[in-house]
Motif scaffolding. Structure first.
Motif: not given
Length: 282
Positions: A22-25, A30-32, A260-262, A272-274
């Motif tokens: 789930a964390g990898g998913f 999701a976060e990226s 942080r960049g896109v 660390c969201r874009p």
């Protein structure tokens, strides 16, 4: 070991495996993909009209950062009503995205506000901390040209935005061996009240600018660390000076901002969201 203990251990391992999956998913899908807008007030000791700068960096067009996602970032950036747009490098990852699809997306920025860029290490063919024998900047410079975005490679450009005189100074990438502040500042005129803004991909290059006169430096490169771990911080941030990985900082009586960049590398972001960065200069 009893049946109950075996069952408990199995439950634990299955639960742990599920958590990792789930964390990898989340990190990959999701976060990226969850863009955020960061906002900073930059106070300069000048009597000039306020302006808004939107900074985009590290778009990293690739198989894990599709053009559709970059287009989404552009839409969100334009919604911030910028007076000036700065693009601080790494438009591609290792291969050059086709300009036919990419250039029209970037051209939306230039159509909305004055937009300028500088190049990153991937744009110059230097994905690691060593200079390539022959930096290959032409494909990305051509991409920006098709998008009507001037690419500042060790050069400067003067303009006025909402009545505020500006001097933009853009440099080549540090890792590519192309960063030359002396050349970039060679044609910069005497102060005369203009705010001086440096576009420089890698914040580690800041020490090369110590003896030059400028107000604000905009950087990318770090991805904010891309992976931020409890107790460990940002172990994978690709910079030597770990004090400057993201955000707005005072440095030698000047301002240094690292976004942080896109995009990302390898499709992963953790804690660390874009981001799209908004800087209001007063």
């Amino acid at each position: 070991m009893g049946t109950k203990a075996v069952f408990s251990r199995r439950k634990f391992l299955l639960g742990a495996a599920g958590a990792v999956t789930a964390g990898g998913f989340y990190a990959r899908f999701a976060e990226s993909q969850r863009l955020r807008v960061s906002r900073h007030d930059v106070l300069l000791e000048e009597k000039n009209p306020p302006i808004r700068i939107v900074q985009l960096s590290d778009l990293h067009a690739s198989s894990v950062v599709p053009l559709e996602f970059i287009a989404e970032a552009v839409t969100l950036a334009l919604a911030q009503k910028p007076d000036l747009i700065a693009l601080t490098g790494d438009f591609v990852t290792d291969s050059h995205a086709g300009p036919d699809g990419y250039a029209p997306i970037l051209a939306r920025l230039a159509a909305a506000a004055p937009t300028f860029g500088c190049l990153g290490n991937h744009d110059s063919g230097a994905p690691h901390a060593q200079a390539p024998l022959k930096p290959t900047i032409k494909p990305v410079v051509d991409l920006l040209t098709r998008a009507n975005i001037p690419c500042l490679v060790n050069e400067s450009h003067a303009l006025t935005v909402r009545g505020r005189p500006l001097q933009l100074i853009g440099v080549g990438d540090l890792w590519s061996g192309l960063c030359d502040p002396a050349k970039a500042f060679a044609e910069v005129p005497a102060r005369a009240g203009a705010t001086r803004i440096v576009l420089n991909h890698n914040p580690d290059a800041k020490d090369m600018f110590y003896s030059f006169d400028w107000d604000l430096m905009l950087c990318g490169h770090t991805h904010g660390g891309q992976v931020r771990l409890p107790f460990f911080g940002t172990p994978f941030a690709p910079v030597t000076d770990k004090r400057y990985i993201e955000g707005l900082h005072r440095w030698e009586k000047r301002w240094l901002h690292i976004t942080r960049g896109v995009g990302n590398l390898h499709g992963v972001r953790i804690n660390c969201r874009p981001e799209i960065s908004v800087l209001d200069l007063a």
